[in-house]
Design a protein around this motif. Sequence first.
Motif, PDB file in Angstrom:
ATOM      1  N   PRO A  25       0.811  -1.227   0.000  1.00 17.86           N
ATOM      2  CA  PRO A  25       0.000   0.000   0.000  1.00 17.86           C
ATOM      3  C   PRO A  25       0.843   1.275   0.000  1.00 17.86           C
ATOM      4  CG  PRO A  25      -0.867  -1.571   1.577  1.00 17.86           C
ATOM      5  CD  PRO A  25       0.448  -2.109   1.123  1.00 17.86           C
ATOM      6  N   TYR A  26       1.940   1.286   0.747  1.00 19.59           N
ATOM      7  CA  TYR A  26       2.758   2.498   0.802  1.00 19.59           C
ATOM      8  C   TYR A  26       3.527   2.726  -0.491  1.00 19.59           C
ATOM      9  CZ  TYR A  26       1.816   2.770   5.814  1.00 19.59           C
ATOM     10  OH  TYR A  26       1.200   2.885   7.033  1.00 19.59           O
ATOM     11  N   TYR A  27       3.891   1.643  -1.172  1.00 21.82           N
ATOM     12  CA  TYR A  27       4.534   1.777  -2.478  1.00 21.82           C
ATOM     13  C   TYR A  27       3.615   2.536  -3.438  1.00 21.82           C
ATOM     14  CZ  TYR A  27       6.341   0.374  -7.063  1.00 21.82           C
ATOM     15  OH  TYR A  27       6.799   0.370  -8.354  1.00 21.82           O
ATOM     16  N   ASN A  28       2.353   2.146  -3.483  1.00 19.28           N
ATOM     17  CA  ASN A  28       1.394   2.832  -4.354  1.00 19.28           C
ATOM     18  C   ASN A  28       1.114   4.252  -3.877  1.00 19.28           C
ATOM     19  OD1 ASN A  28       0.981   0.640  -6.140  1.00 19.28           O
ATOM     20  ND2 ASN A  28      -0.446  -0.309  -4.698  1.00 19.28           N
ATOM     21  N   ARG A  29       1.076   4.434  -2.578  1.00 17.14           N
ATOM     22  CA  ARG A  29       0.776   5.746  -2.031  1.00 17.14           C
ATOM     23  C   ARG A  29       1.886   6.753  -2.325  1.00 17.14           C
ATOM     24  NH1 ARG A  29      -1.153   6.489   4.278  1.00 17.14           N
ATOM     25  NH2 ARG A  29      -2.518   8.302   3.969  1.00 17.14           N
ATOM     26  N   ALA A  30       3.111   6.270  -2.453  1.00 20.72           N
ATOM     27  CA  ALA A  30       4.226   7.160  -2.762  1.00 20.72           C
ATOM     28  C   ALA A  30       4.040   7.824  -4.120  1.00 20.72           C
ATOM     29  CB  ALA A  30       5.541   6.382  -2.730  1.00 20.72           C
ATOM     30  N   PHE A  31       3.494   7.101  -5.095  1.00 20.02           N
ATOM     31  CA  PHE A  31       3.242   7.691  -6.412  1.00 20.02           C
ATOM     32  C   PHE A  31       2.157   8.756  -6.330  1.00 20.02           C
ATOM     33  CE2 PHE A  31       5.117   3.569  -7.545  1.00 20.02           C
ATOM     34  CZ  PHE A  31       6.101   3.987  -8.432  1.00 20.02           C
ATOM     35  N   THR A  32       1.157   8.510  -5.475  1.00 15.21           N
ATOM     36  CA  THR A  32       0.117   9.522  -5.263  1.00 15.21           C
ATOM     37  C   THR A  32       0.711  10.782  -4.656  1.00 15.21           C
ATOM     38  OG1 THR A  32      -1.555   7.806  -4.926  1.00 15.21           O
ATOM     39  CG2 THR A  32      -2.062  10.006  -4.092  1.00 15.21           C
ATOM     40  N   ALA A  33       1.581  10.612  -3.663  1.00 17.62           N
ATOM     41  CA  ALA A  33       2.221  11.774  -3.033  1.00 17.62           C
ATOM     42  C   ALA A  33       3.070  12.541  -4.022  1.00 17.62           C
ATOM     43  CB  ALA A  33       3.072  11.304  -1.846  1.00 17.62           C
ATOM     44  N   ALA A  34       3.777  11.827  -4.896  1.00 17.41           N
ATOM     45  CA  ALA A  34       4.654  12.489  -5.867  1.00 17.41           C
ATOM     46  C   ALA A  34       3.865  13.267  -6.909  1.00 17.41           C
ATOM     47  CB  ALA A  34       5.540  11.454  -6.545  1.00 17.41           C
ATOM     48  N   SER A  35       2.719  12.732  -7.311  1.00 13.71           N
ATOM     49  CA  SER A  35       1.958  13.366  -8.393  1.00 13.71           C
ATOM     50  C   SER A  35       0.996  14.437  -7.907  1.00 13.71           C
ATOM     51  CB  SER A  35       1.179  12.299  -9.171  1.00 13.71           C
ATOM     52  OG  SER A  35       0.271  11.605  -8.325  1.00 13.71           O
ATOM     53  N   THR A  36       0.442  14.266  -6.700  1.00 17.00           N
ATOM     54  CA  THR A  36      -0.565  15.214  -6.206  1.00 17.00           C
ATOM     55  C   THR A  36      -0.067  16.094  -5.067  1.00 17.00           C
ATOM     56  OG1 THR A  36      -1.466  13.670  -4.558  1.00 17.00           O
ATOM     57  CG2 THR A  36      -2.359  13.540  -6.808  1.00 17.00           C
ATOM     58  N   HIS A  37       1.102  15.763  -4.507  1.00 15.72           N
ATOM     59  CA  HIS A  37       1.641  16.465  -3.339  1.00 15.72           C
ATOM     60  C   HIS A  37       0.650  16.456  -2.180  1.00 15.72           C
ATOM     61  CE1 HIS A  37       5.056  17.696  -5.736  1.00 15.72           C
ATOM     62  NE2 HIS A  37       4.230  18.137  -6.659  1.00 15.72           N
ATOM     63  N   SER A  38      -0.021  15.319  -2.036  1.00 19.44           N
ATOM     64  CA  SER A  38      -0.976  15.134  -0.943  1.00 19.44           C
ATOM     65  C   SER A  38      -1.158  13.637  -0.731  1.00 19.44           C
ATOM     66  CB  SER A  38      -2.319  15.769  -1.285  1.00 19.44           C
ATOM     67  OG  SER A  38      -3.299  15.436  -0.314  1.00 19.44           O
ATOM     68  N   ILE A  39      -1.440  13.251   0.518  1.00 20.31           N
ATOM     69  CA  ILE A  39      -1.781  11.854   0.799  1.00 20.31           C
ATOM     70  C   ILE A  39      -3.140  11.768   1.485  1.00 20.31           C
ATOM     71  CG2 ILE A  39       0.589  11.014   0.882  1.00 20.31           C
ATOM     72  CD1 ILE A  39       0.393  11.065   3.951  1.00 20.31           C
ATOM     73  N   GLY A  40      -3.943  12.825   1.350  1.00 18.39           N
ATOM     74  CA  GLY A  40      -5.276  12.806   1.919  1.00 18.39           C
ATOM     75  C   GLY A  40      -5.520  13.961   2.864  1.00 18.39           C
ATOM     76  N   ALA A  41      -6.728  13.962   3.434  1.00 19.32           N
ATOM     77  CA  ALA A  41      -7.129  15.037   4.345  1.00 19.32           C
ATOM     78  C   ALA A  41      -6.592  14.787   5.742  1.00 19.32           C
ATOM     79  CB  ALA A  41      -8.651  15.141   4.382  1.00 19.32           C
ATOM     80  N   SER A  42      -6.515  15.853   6.525  1.00 15.76           N
ATOM     81  CA  SER A  42      -6.091  15.754   7.912  1.00 15.76           C
ATOM     82  C   SER A  42      -7.114  14.976   8.722  1.00 15.76           C
ATOM     83  CB  SER A  42      -5.918  17.158   8.502  1.00 15.76           C
ATOM     84  OG  SER A  42      -5.860  17.114   9.913  1.00 15.76           O
ATOM     85  N   ILE A  43      -6.672  13.905   9.400  1.00 10.64           N
ATOM     86  CA  ILE A  43      -7.578  13.141  10.238  1.00 10.64           C
ATOM     87  C   ILE A  43      -7.975  13.918  11.489  1.00 10.64           C
ATOM     88  CG2 ILE A  43      -5.762  11.993  11.589  1.00 10.64           C
ATOM     89  CD1 ILE A  43      -7.473   9.450  11.495  1.00 10.64           C
ATOM     90  N   LEU A  44      -7.189  14.928  11.827  1.00  4.57           N
ATOM     91  CA  LEU A  44      -7.442  15.697  13.042  1.00  4.57           C
ATOM     92  C   LEU A  44      -8.678  16.566  12.920  1.00  4.57           C
ATOM     93  CD1 LEU A  44      -6.500  16.635  15.859  1.00  4.57           C
ATOM     94  CD2 LEU A  44      -5.071  18.335  14.709  1.00  4.57           C
TER      95      LEU A  44
END
Length: 352
Positions: free
Chosen positions: A33-52
């Motif tokens: 999952p983190y391997y795939n998420r790294a590509f999302t971070a690189a392309s969108t400069h985000s990994i989702g909304a703040s859980i806080l």
Amino acid sequence: MNTSRSTTPIAASTWPVFVLLAIAGLFYVKWFPYYNRAFTAASTHSIGASILMGSAASPPTPSWSAALGYALAYGKAIWQAMVLGLLLGSAVQALLPVRWVARLLGKTGFGSVAAGGLLSLPGMMCTCCAAPVVAGLRERQASPGGAIAFWLGNSVLNPATLVFMGFVLGWQWAGLRVVLGAAMVFGLGYLVNRLVTPTEAQAADARLIELVDEQRAGSPFARWISIFVRMAVRLVPEYIVLVLLLGAARAWLFPHVGPEIGNDFVWIVALAVAGMLFVIPTAGEVPIIQAMLSLGMGVGPAGALLMTLPPISVPSLAMLARSFRPRVLTIVAVSVVGFGIVAGLLAVALQF
């Protein structure tokens, strides 16, 4: 610690099961999952909304709804890792040869600390999911410092989180985390080991002999199931209650975020303490800091959260209350806050 006796035949036949579980579990829950998420971070400069607090400038007011909402969001993010943590924490005690753990992590010098920190790198678990494994290591007489290094290293030196951080927040933040994170993991581990008294070391050696004798008796897989159930019954209920309480108390721990939360020393200290107490999933600090910076918060408080949100929390401290002396956990908690303050001051000085 004395490690002279040989591995028992039963233990020698069960350690491959532990290795298979660790590799397969971490691949499914973390690595892929983190391997795939790294590509999302690189392309969108985000990994989702703040859980806080999502996209809002303030956490919700304390209420049952706020507690349940956070607990559900948090639970959805970590439940698989928590199950894996419980499986591994119990398997450490049932499937691994007792003397292997003592040989690698049992001595009170820097070697066990280095081993604990390095072993934590592929784990990539949040502080609470790593806690059952740490408890299992301590039950098998891993040194306090080695276990502390493993515990803190899972979250602070998580390679995936560092990659996300670089793409989302900037590589200067990742660099700050690596430098101070290494000092935290290995420095605190070494300090804790230096506090071990000769009496405690002798007691650990005596307990190790008892554990070797216990491992020769009975089925290791039946023991694994028994330990897993005991750990789950003891750790999970208190964990859920504390997550609910922290979810409800978000508004008391974290202020309304805006330009008024600047780089004043008081704000850096306040956010360092709040970050140490609060609980987040793996890499949760990245979107939290990103959201707060976008709302105008100063880099000083952001630096404090960078170093205090991931390594420990009230639930993880409670989960390990039986594994370490109270003064050890107190030293760790105070030191984490100190690292947060230093990180905040450095972020300001280096003009992040």
